[in-house]
Design a protein around this motif. Structure first.
Motif, PDB file in Angstrom:
ATOM      1  N   SER A 153       0.837  -1.200   0.000  1.00 55.37           N
ATOM      2  CA  SER A 153       0.000   0.000   0.000  1.00 55.37           C
ATOM      3  C   SER A 153       0.871   1.249   0.000  1.00 55.37           C
ATOM      4  CB  SER A 153      -0.916   0.003   1.232  1.00 55.37           C
ATOM      5  OG  SER A 153      -1.793  -1.086   1.193  1.00 55.37           O
ATOM      6  N   LYS A 154       0.586   2.133  -0.922  1.00 54.38           N
ATOM      7  CA  LYS A 154       1.318   3.396  -0.991  1.00 54.38           C
ATOM      8  C   LYS A 154       0.903   4.308   0.145  1.00 54.38           C
ATOM      9  CE  LYS A 154       2.087   7.368  -4.057  1.00 54.38           C
ATOM     10  NZ  LYS A 154       1.798   7.944  -5.374  1.00 54.38           N
ATOM     11  N   TYR A 155      -0.383   4.330   0.436  1.00 54.32           N
ATOM     12  CA  TYR A 155      -0.917   5.211   1.467  1.00 54.32           C
ATOM     13  C   TYR A 155      -1.298   4.392   2.701  1.00 54.32           C
ATOM     14  CZ  TYR A 155      -1.439   8.293  -2.595  1.00 54.32           C
ATOM     15  OH  TYR A 155      -1.207   9.040  -3.721  1.00 54.32           O
ATOM     16  N   ARG A 156      -0.890   4.895   3.861  1.00 57.81           N
ATOM     17  CA  ARG A 156      -1.183   4.210   5.118  1.00 57.81           C
ATOM     18  C   ARG A 156      -1.746   5.210   6.130  1.00 57.81           C
ATOM     19  NH1 ARG A 156       1.378  -0.796   5.721  1.00 57.81           N
ATOM     20  NH2 ARG A 156       2.743  -1.360   3.983  1.00 57.81           N
ATOM     21  N   GLY A 157      -2.991   5.063   6.454  1.00 55.74           N
ATOM     22  CA  GLY A 157      -3.623   5.932   7.436  1.00 55.74           C
ATOM     23  C   GLY A 157      -3.899   7.330   6.893  1.00 55.74           C
ATOM     24  N   LEU A 158      -4.785   8.035   7.545  1.00 59.71           N
ATOM     25  CA  LEU A 158      -5.198   9.354   7.070  1.00 59.71           C
ATOM     26  C   LEU A 158      -4.045  10.356   7.103  1.00 59.71           C
ATOM     27  CD1 LEU A 158      -7.871  10.650   6.071  1.00 59.71           C
ATOM     28  CD2 LEU A 158      -8.153  11.570   8.367  1.00 59.71           C
ATOM     29  N   LEU A 159      -3.399  10.491   8.247  1.00 63.59           N
ATOM     30  CA  LEU A 159      -2.303  11.457   8.369  1.00 63.59           C
ATOM     31  C   LEU A 159      -1.083  11.012   7.568  1.00 63.59           C
ATOM     32  CD1 LEU A 159      -2.543  12.453  12.142  1.00 63.59           C
ATOM     33  CD2 LEU A 159      -3.469  13.635  10.149  1.00 63.59           C
ATOM     34  N   GLY A 160      -0.859   9.695   7.491  1.00 64.66           N
ATOM     35  CA  GLY A 160       0.240   9.187   6.671  1.00 64.66           C
ATOM     36  C   GLY A 160       0.025   9.502   5.204  1.00 64.66           C
ATOM     37  N   THR A 161      -1.213   9.432   4.768  1.00 66.26           N
ATOM     38  CA  THR A 161      -1.540   9.766   3.375  1.00 66.26           C
ATOM     39  C   THR A 161      -1.336  11.248   3.111  1.00 66.26           C
ATOM     40  OG1 THR A 161      -3.158   7.966   3.322  1.00 66.26           O
ATOM     41  CG2 THR A 161      -3.343   9.657   1.623  1.00 66.26           C
ATOM     42  N   VAL A 162      -1.734  12.083   4.068  1.00 67.95           N
ATOM     43  CA  VAL A 162      -1.500  13.529   3.948  1.00 67.95           C
ATOM     44  C   VAL A 162      -0.012  13.802   3.770  1.00 67.95           C
ATOM     45  CG1 VAL A 162      -1.556  15.726   5.209  1.00 67.95           C
ATOM     46  CG2 VAL A 162      -3.562  14.238   5.215  1.00 67.95           C
ATOM     47  N   ALA A 163       0.820  13.157   4.601  1.00 69.89           N
ATOM     48  CA  ALA A 163       2.266  13.359   4.536  1.00 69.89           C
ATOM     49  C   ALA A 163       2.843  12.870   3.205  1.00 69.89           C
ATOM     50  CB  ALA A 163       2.939  12.633   5.700  1.00 69.89           C
ATOM     51  N   THR A 164       2.375  11.730   2.716  1.00 72.39           N
ATOM     52  CA  THR A 164       2.871  11.177   1.454  1.00 72.39           C
ATOM     53  C   THR A 164       2.528  12.083   0.281  1.00 72.39           C
ATOM     54  OG1 THR A 164       2.662   8.913   2.291  1.00 72.39           O
ATOM     55  CG2 THR A 164       2.759   9.188  -0.094  1.00 72.39           C
ATOM     56  N   ILE A 165       1.297  12.566   0.236  1.00 69.92           N
ATOM     57  CA  ILE A 165       0.881  13.464  -0.847  1.00 69.92           C
ATOM     58  C   ILE A 165       1.709  14.745  -0.828  1.00 69.92           C
ATOM     59  CG2 ILE A 165      -1.017  14.864  -1.751  1.00 69.92           C
ATOM     60  CD1 ILE A 165      -2.936  12.709  -0.681  1.00 69.92           C
ATOM     61  N   ALA A 166       1.877  15.324   0.358  1.00 65.12           N
ATOM     62  CA  ALA A 166       2.653  16.566   0.477  1.00 65.12           C
ATOM     63  C   ALA A 166       4.101  16.358   0.047  1.00 65.12           C
ATOM     64  CB  ALA A 166       2.600  17.066   1.921  1.00 65.12           C
ATOM     65  N   LYS A 167       4.685  15.212   0.395  1.00 60.66           N
ATOM     66  CA  LYS A 167       6.081  14.927   0.072  1.00 60.66           C
ATOM     67  C   LYS A 167       6.278  14.685  -1.422  1.00 60.66           C
ATOM     68  CE  LYS A 167       9.849  11.701   1.155  1.00 60.66           C
ATOM     69  NZ  LYS A 167      10.235  10.499   1.952  1.00 60.66           N
ATOM     70  N   GLU A 168       5.385  13.903  -2.033  1.00 64.66           N
ATOM     71  CA  GLU A 168       5.561  13.493  -3.427  1.00 64.66           C
ATOM     72  C   GLU A 168       5.019  14.512  -4.431  1.00 64.66           C
ATOM     73  OE1 GLU A 168       3.859   9.656  -3.960  1.00 64.66           O
ATOM     74  OE2 GLU A 168       5.408   8.632  -2.778  1.00 64.66           O
ATOM     75  N   GLU A 169       3.967  15.211  -4.062  1.00 65.91           N
ATOM     76  CA  GLU A 169       3.297  16.087  -5.025  1.00 65.91           C
ATOM     77  C   GLU A 169       3.323  17.559  -4.645  1.00 65.91           C
ATOM     78  OE1 GLU A 169      -0.635  14.483  -5.969  1.00 65.91           O
ATOM     79  OE2 GLU A 169       0.028  12.576  -5.095  1.00 65.91           O
ATOM     80  N   GLY A 170       3.807  17.854  -3.441  1.00 61.74           N
ATOM     81  CA  GLY A 170       3.818  19.233  -2.982  1.00 61.74           C
ATOM     82  C   GLY A 170       2.644  19.527  -2.066  1.00 61.74           C
ATOM     83  N   LEU A 171       2.830  20.503  -1.205  1.00 59.16           N
ATOM     84  CA  LEU A 171       1.810  20.826  -0.208  1.00 59.16           C
ATOM     85  C   LEU A 171       0.482  21.232  -0.838  1.00 59.16           C
ATOM     86  CD1 LEU A 171       1.584  20.967   2.891  1.00 59.16           C
ATOM     87  CD2 LEU A 171       2.129  23.407   2.732  1.00 59.16           C
ATOM     88  N   LEU A 172       0.542  21.962  -1.947  1.00 60.01           N
ATOM     89  CA  LEU A 172      -0.689  22.458  -2.571  1.00 60.01           C
ATOM     90  C   LEU A 172      -1.555  21.328  -3.134  1.00 60.01           C
ATOM     91  CD1 LEU A 172       0.537  25.676  -4.444  1.00 60.01           C
ATOM     92  CD2 LEU A 172      -0.703  25.508  -2.271  1.00 60.01           C
TER      93      LEU A 172
END
Length: 272
Positions: free
Chosen positions: A50-69
């Motif tokens: 799984s690429k995304y793990r948990g709600l906050l973990g998914t938030v962190a992954t998206i921000a890291k890989e795609e940028g905060l916006l």
């Protein structure tokens, strides 16, 4: 929710409060959409990493890989949705509730009348706002590595959907969407209205921020408890209760607090 404010005033206040809550909590919603899409893809493709793990973990992954916006993808149609859906569902709630009990009724309105009024306003509001819901989810779903973007923003998405799929495509999923949003709206509005009424009868409580906070938390709890099984199925719901409550609970607290504070502000001139 002050009934002495005109419908136009309540609509404007509700839309503003809903938009503010949407902006504050959209990263959580974006993460929830990605997790749901990942779960569906996993069930089709078989078990995998799984690429995304948990709600906050998914938030962190998206921000890291795609940028905060990227966490605010879909913010424009999200605000469109809240202006229409938020304004209508809350703006129509008091008039419809009054219609059921009569304009000269004095006393506490029954929970049944509150639920029925909220079911109706939720159904009406989402029937009008469905295109914004569709575009918001499609924009939030974009972002997988190697996948080309289909739309250059919200207005391009509206245009391309109509051009490629037809005008009726904007109302894709309208029947389950009406059922879902009517139920969640009833859980939110009726429970907030009823809980606030109960809290105000307790010794020491007044129409204050604390009362609004407690009623808002209660509304979020009931919205998740009643609405999430509609989205995820009863068994999946129990696994994802806390992430869902974190998102919807925080949304309700922010929205109702903003709504109450703005509606009682003496300088706005909204009261009749």
């Amino acid at each position: 929710m002050a009934s002495e404010i005109s419908f136009a005033g309540i609509f404007a206040i509700s839309a503003t409060a809903a938009c503010f809550a949407e902006f504050c909590t959209l990263p959580l919603d974006t993460a929830k959409v990605r997790l749901q899409l990942q779960k569906r893809a996993g069930s089709l493709e078989g078990a995998g990493v799984s690429k995304y793990r948990g709600l906050l973990g998914t938030v962190a992954t998206i921000a890291k890989e795609e940028g905060l916006l990227a966490l605010w993808k879909g913010i424009i149609p999200g605000l469109h949705r809240q202006c229409i859906y938020g304004g209508l569902r809350i703006g129509l709630y008091e008039p419809i509730k009054t219609f059921f009990v009569g304009s000269y009724y004095v006393g506490d309105v029954s929970l049944f009348s509150k639920v029925l009024a909220a079911l109706i306003t939720g159904a009406i509001a989402i029937a009008v706002a469905n295109p914004t819901d569709l575009v918001k989810v499609r924009l939030q779903a974009e972002g997988k590595a190697g996948t080309p973007r289909r739309y250059d923003g919200a207005f391009d998405a509206y245009y391309m959907i109509v051009k490629q799929e037809g005008l009726a495509a904007l109302w894709t999923g309208i029947v389950p969407n009406i059922a879902r949003n009517a139920i969640i709206n009833a859980a939110e509005l009726a429970s907030y209205d009823h809980l606030k009424e109960i809290i105000l009868k307790l010794p020491g409580f007044t129409d204050s921020v604390l009362t609004h906070l407690l009623a808002g938390l209660g509304a979020g709890f009931f919205a998740v408890s009643i609405g999430s099984p509609v989205d995820l199925g009863p068994l999946a719901f129990y696994k994802g209760f806390l992430p869902s409550f974190f998102r919807l609970g925080s949304w309700n607290v922010i929205m109702f607090l903003t709504l109450e504070q703005v509606s009682t502000a003496p300088t706005l001139g909204l009261r009749r």
